[in-house]
Every structure is written in C-alpha cells, then in structure tokens.
Design a protein around this motif. Structure first.
Motif, PDB file in Angstrom:
ATOM      1  N   ASP A   5      38.525  40.130  40.740  1.00 44.60           N
ATOM      2  CA  ASP A   5      39.053  40.576  39.061  1.00 44.60           C
ATOM      3  C   ASP A   5      39.286  42.032  39.269  1.00 44.60           C
ATOM      4  O   ASP A   5      40.228  41.747  38.087  1.00 44.60           O
ATOM      5  N   LYS A   6      38.439  42.808  39.769  1.00 37.66           N
ATOM      6  CA  LYS A   6      38.812  44.444  40.698  1.00 37.66           C
ATOM      7  C   LYS A   6      39.233  44.340  41.641  1.00 37.66           C
ATOM      8  O   LYS A   6      38.409  44.112  42.388  1.00 37.66           O
ATOM      9  N   GLU A  13      40.276  52.164  40.026  1.00 32.68           N
ATOM     10  CA  GLU A  13      40.160  50.722  40.230  1.00 32.68           C
ATOM     11  C   GLU A  13      41.002  49.461  39.423  1.00 32.68           C
ATOM     12  O   GLU A  13      41.290  50.150  38.019  1.00 32.68           O
ATOM     13  N   GLU A  15      42.846  46.391  37.451  1.00 31.52           N
ATOM     14  CA  GLU A  15      41.946  44.876  37.364  1.00 31.52           C
ATOM     15  C   GLU A  15      43.488  43.860  37.583  1.00 31.52           C
ATOM     16  O   GLU A  15      44.520  44.163  37.136  1.00 31.52           O
ATOM     17  N   GLN A  17      44.960  40.774  37.488  1.00 32.92           N
ATOM     18  CA  GLN A  17      45.057  40.232  35.700  1.00 32.92           C
ATOM     19  C   GLN A  17      46.610  38.417  36.241  1.00 32.92           C
ATOM     20  O   GLN A  17      47.305  39.060  36.869  1.00 32.92           O
ATOM     21  N   THR A  39      46.698  47.664  36.564  1.00 35.10           N
ATOM     22  CA  THR A  39      47.061  46.598  36.591  1.00 35.10           C
ATOM     23  C   THR A  39      47.968  45.798  37.716  1.00 35.10           C
ATOM     24  O   THR A  39      49.219  46.714  37.996  1.00 35.10           O
TER      25      THR A  39
END
Ligand SMILES: [Zn+2]
Length: 95
Positions: A5-6, A13, A15, A17, A39
C-alpha cells in the motif's frame, strides 16, 4: 512479492493506488508517479506481473526524482525491467 500500500523512497512515502483506467487520449498508461502528491497509480486492467513490473518502473522514477539523477525515460525503462527481473530471480536474496 506483493504489491504494498505504501513504499518509502528517501524521506517520501508513496501511497500505491490501484486504478481501473489511467489512459488519456494519446497515451496507454500502465502506471504513473506523482512526486508532489507522493502517489503511485497502477492500472489494474493489466496482469499482476505487469502491475509489479510497472511499480518497480515507477519506483525508479521516484528514486531518480529523490536523488536528482536525471535519467531518461529509456534508462528508467531498462533499469526498471532489469531490477524487476533481479527481484523475481532472487526472491530470498536478503533473507
Ligand atoms: Zn516511465
């Protein structure tokens, strides 16, 4: 190797998606890395293997951005493929 997820890259950091559609009018996109938003988006319409390979590719972009290396897209493509193959071929390297 599972898709996390990360992922930390330096002080950022990211994320991770999952998106059903990432393509725009002109480009077929497997994934995308947004440095400011921290992201990484991966397109789920491709195989899991492809998604993992894309994640490694986007992480090379993130490392390039973090360390101000200045890699070309072609270099990122080749490094990403090479690193993904290395990870797949040596899954227990640091156990
Ligand atoms: Zn790229």
């Amino acid at each position: 190797m599972n898709i996390p997820d990360k992922v930390k890259v330096g002080y950022k950091e990211y994320e991770v998606q999952m998106e059903k559609h990432l393509d725009d009018e002109t480009n077929l996109l497997y994934g995308c890395c947004y440095y400011e938003e921290e992201t990484i988006k991966l397109c789920t319409k491709y195989t899991e293997n492809q998604q993992k390979c894309t994640l490694v590719h986007e992480l090379v972009h993130a490392i390039d951005n973090m360390n101000d290396i200045g890699l070309t897209e072609d270099q990122v493509v080749k490094l990403g493929k090479g690193l993904y193959q290395l990870i797949k071929d040596n899954p227990n390297m640091f156990d």
